[in-house]
Design an enzyme around this catalytic site. Structure first.
Site, PDB file in Angstrom:
ATOM      1  N   GLY A   1       0.819  -1.202   0.000  1.00 18.60           N
ATOM      2  CA  GLY A   1       0.000   0.000   0.000  1.00 18.60           C
ATOM      3  C   GLY A   1       0.859   1.262   0.000  1.00 18.60           C
ATOM      4  O   GLY A   1       0.512   2.261  -0.645  1.00 18.60           O
ATOM      5  N   THR A   2       1.958   1.216   0.704  1.00 18.48           N
ATOM      6  CA  THR A   2       2.846   2.384   0.769  1.00 18.48           C
ATOM      7  C   THR A   2       3.319   2.777  -0.627  1.00 18.48           C
ATOM      8  O   THR A   2       3.333   3.956  -0.991  1.00 18.48           O
ATOM      9  CB  THR A   2       4.054   2.060   1.683  1.00 18.48           C
ATOM     10  OG1 THR A   2       3.548   1.761   2.989  1.00 18.48           O
ATOM     11  CG2 THR A   2       5.031   3.211   1.757  1.00 18.48           C
TER      12      THR A   2
ATOM     13  N   ASN B   1      -7.331   4.306   9.493  1.00 22.34           N
ATOM     14  CA  ASN B   1      -6.826   3.084  10.118  1.00 22.34           C
ATOM     15  C   ASN B   1      -6.805   3.137  11.643  1.00 22.34           C
ATOM     16  O   ASN B   1      -6.648   2.114  12.289  1.00 22.34           O
ATOM     17  CB  ASN B   1      -5.418   2.761   9.591  1.00 22.34           C
ATOM     18  CG  ASN B   1      -4.494   3.953   9.573  1.00 22.34           C
ATOM     19  OD1 ASN B   1      -4.863   5.039   9.130  1.00 22.34           O
ATOM     20  ND2 ASN B   1      -3.292   3.770  10.065  1.00 22.34           N
TER      21      ASN B   1
ATOM     22  N   GLN C   1      -7.767   0.420   4.074  1.00 21.82           N
ATOM     23  CA  GLN C   1      -8.594  -0.115   5.162  1.00 21.82           C
ATOM     24  C   GLN C   1     -10.060  -0.251   4.762  1.00 21.82           C
ATOM     25  O   GLN C   1     -10.881  -0.686   5.565  1.00 21.82           O
ATOM     26  CB  GLN C   1      -8.488   0.773   6.414  1.00 21.82           C
ATOM     27  CG  GLN C   1      -7.096   0.840   7.019  1.00 21.82           C
ATOM     28  CD  GLN C   1      -6.661  -0.466   7.701  1.00 21.82           C
ATOM     29  OE1 GLN C   1      -7.464  -1.387   7.890  1.00 21.82           O
ATOM     30  NE2 GLN C   1      -5.392  -0.549   8.058  1.00 21.82           N
TER      31      GLN C   1
ATOM     32  N   SER D   1      -4.107  -2.830  -0.479  1.00 22.51           N
ATOM     33  CA  SER D   1      -2.962  -3.616  -0.017  1.00 22.51           C
ATOM     34  C   SER D   1      -3.419  -5.030   0.338  1.00 22.51           C
ATOM     35  O   SER D   1      -4.496  -5.207   0.915  1.00 22.51           O
ATOM     36  CB  SER D   1      -2.345  -2.940   1.218  1.00 22.51           C
ATOM     37  OG  SER D   1      -1.341  -3.756   1.784  1.00 22.51           O
TER      38      SER D   1
ATOM     39  N   HIS E   1      -2.074  -7.411   2.462  1.00 18.42           N
ATOM     40  CA  HIS E   1      -1.974  -8.052   3.787  1.00 18.42           C
ATOM     41  C   HIS E   1      -3.045  -7.609   4.770  1.00 18.42           C
ATOM     42  O   HIS E   1      -3.080  -8.087   5.908  1.00 18.42           O
ATOM     43  CB  HIS E   1      -0.559  -7.898   4.378  1.00 18.42           C
ATOM     44  CG  HIS E   1      -0.211  -6.539   4.883  1.00 18.42           C
ATOM     45  ND1 HIS E   1      -0.187  -6.238   6.216  1.00 18.42           N
ATOM     46  CD2 HIS E   1       0.149  -5.408   4.247  1.00 18.42           C
ATOM     47  CE1 HIS E   1       0.186  -4.975   6.375  1.00 18.42           C
ATOM     48  NE2 HIS E   1       0.393  -4.450   5.183  1.00 18.42           N
TER      49      HIS E   1
ATOM     50  N   THR F   1       9.792  -8.294 -12.669  1.00 20.20           N
ATOM     51  CA  THR F   1       9.080  -9.560 -12.826  1.00 20.20           C
ATOM     52  C   THR F   1       7.925  -9.609 -11.822  1.00 20.20           C
ATOM     53  O   THR F   1       8.101  -9.295 -10.645  1.00 20.20           O
ATOM     54  CB  THR F   1      10.047 -10.740 -12.602  1.00 20.20           C
ATOM     55  OG1 THR F   1      11.109 -10.602 -13.546  1.00 20.20           O
ATOM     56  CG2 THR F   1       9.358 -12.076 -12.807  1.00 20.20           C
TER      57      THR F   1
ATOM     58  N   CYS G   1       2.607   1.199  12.264  1.00 13.93           N
ATOM     59  CA  CYS G   1       3.792   1.864  11.709  1.00 13.93           C
ATOM     60  C   CYS G   1       4.403   2.853  12.691  1.00 13.93           C
ATOM     61  O   CYS G   1       5.552   3.236  12.561  1.00 13.93           O
ATOM     62  CB  CYS G   1       3.439   2.607  10.427  1.00 13.93           C
ATOM     63  SG  CYS G   1       2.638   1.550   9.250  1.00 13.93           S
TER      64      CYS G   1
END
Ligand code: PLP
Length: 380
Positions: free
Chosen positions: A71-72, A151, A181, A201, A203, A239, A325
């Protein structure tokens, strides 16, 4: 000791079937999608189908989905490409004071390069106002970046209303939304929201860490992020991360199918927590009930949240004092909400998934009650 995990906004476990899909992509269908032989063409075909799965979960076209590493990266890329596209139109950006650092830090870097950035402040519930956005809008505004779901509070921001306002004012600004989120937690499509760019994102939705995507509205003439072999239609060479993509597609498909069911379940669970915790735990206050079903913020004023988080962790309960974070640093989101220091210092973010139960909330209530007694007796 069984772990009670109430930190799903930080990350959530990989779904077993998504992990299986990743394993198969790593060990059997391991070709490089750019290779011309059979394993390569099979891998390319798989990535195309998986991109379509993610597009259909998001409600857009496959060619509007560009894979990123997280996401970053999506947020950084969105900010960079919007200011590049707007470089002849102006040097003003509007964002919110409660964005993730993946948006705030690129904005701060642009300020150092001469851009003016307006940071919209939230109200006490963590929502920014459209009126303030309208007041901040300038003819030279080239980007508005507004997250969909915060978040740390679960508050939903007025993204669709912002798109409407930009159209009404005939603003040249591009609209980006960090929907990390929101994806698969609340129903939306980029088109309904009216955004040009949107970040997701893997995860946070049952895929592994290390995969994300940026939605880029069809028709935007975008600068490449990474130059090289020309993957991702020339915009992000490298790749393809076939294993993560396979898992992400599986998780997205599953999440989209079960979105309504999960939303109802998780909302009911959160409602139970918001009812039980203030009734049971002395002094606990609900700060942000959260508009999104899976996140809320409460506080135990007078009890430093880092101490409480460690105390709970020793009892097998994982939650956080804000964004993962921050690694325990003071939250800029709670600071922007202008909460009293005692409330701010005692903030705890709860974030739920369909795997959580009412019994886990009861265990949390008990542990927090013990914390309020024992930490006092430790002489806070
Ligand atoms: N944006 C928001 C709102 C988030 O919650 C997060 C992760 O916590 C990110 C961006 C960054 O995503 P990633 O961890 O995939 O880089």
């Amino acid at each position: 000791m069984p772990i009670i995990y109430l930190d799903h906004a930080a990350t959530t476990p990989v779904l077993p079937a998504a992990a299986q899909a990743a394993l198969a992509a790593m060990t059997q269908d391991f070709g490089n999608p750019s290779s011309l032989h059979s394993l390569g063409t099979a891998a390319a075909k798989a990535v195309t189908a998986q991109r379509e799965d993610i597009a259909s979960a998001l409600g857009c076209r496959g060619e509007e989905v560009y894979f990123t590493s997280c996401g970053t990266e999506g947020d950084n890329w969105a900010v960079a490409l919007a200011v590049h596209l707007g470089r002849h139109k102006g040097k003003h950006i509007i964002t919110t004071a409660i964005e993730h650092s993946a948006v705030l830090e690129p904005c701060r870097a642009l300020e150092r390069e001469g851009y003016a950035v307006t940071y919209l402040r939230p109200d006490a519930q963590g929502r920014v106002s459209l009126a303030e956005l309208e007041a901040a809008l300038r003819p030279d505004t080239v980007l508005v970046s507004m997250m969909l779901v915060n978040n740390e509070t679960g508050s939903i921001q007025p993204v669709a209303e912002t798109a409407h306002l930009l159209r009404q004012k005939k603003s040249p600004a591009l609209l980006h939304s960090d929907a990390v989120q929101g994806f698969l937690k609340i129903p939306f499509t980029p088109k309904d929201l009216g955004v040009d760019l949107l970040t997701i994102s893997g995860h946070k939705v049952g895929a592994p860490k290390g995969i994300g995507a940026l939605y880029i509205r069809a028709g935007l003439q975008v600068q490449p992020l990474l130059r090289g072999g020309g993957q991702e239609r020339g915009l992000r060479s490298g790749t393809e991360a076939t294993a993560q993509i396979a898992a992400f597609a599986w998780a997205a498909k599953e999440g989209a199918e079960k979105l309504a069911e999960h939303q109802t379940y998780v909302q009911a669970l959160k409602d139970y927590a918001l009812e039980t915790l203030p009734q049971t735990v002395p002094g606990l206050v609900v700060v942000a009930p959260g508009d999104a079903p899976h996140i809320c913020a409460v506080s135990l004023p007078g009890y430093p949240s880092q101490v409480v988080v460690r105390y709970l962790s020793d009892k097998g309960i994982c939650l956080s004092s804000g964004s993962a974070c921050h690694k325990g640093k003071a939250s800029h989101v709670y600071a922007a909400m202008k909460l009293s220091k005692a409330v701010r210092d005692g903030m705890l973010r709860l974030s739920f998934a369909p795997s959580n139960t009412r019994e886990e909330i009861d265990a949390l209530a008990l542990a927090l009650t013990q914390a309020s007694r024992e930490l006092v007796s430790m002489g806070r």
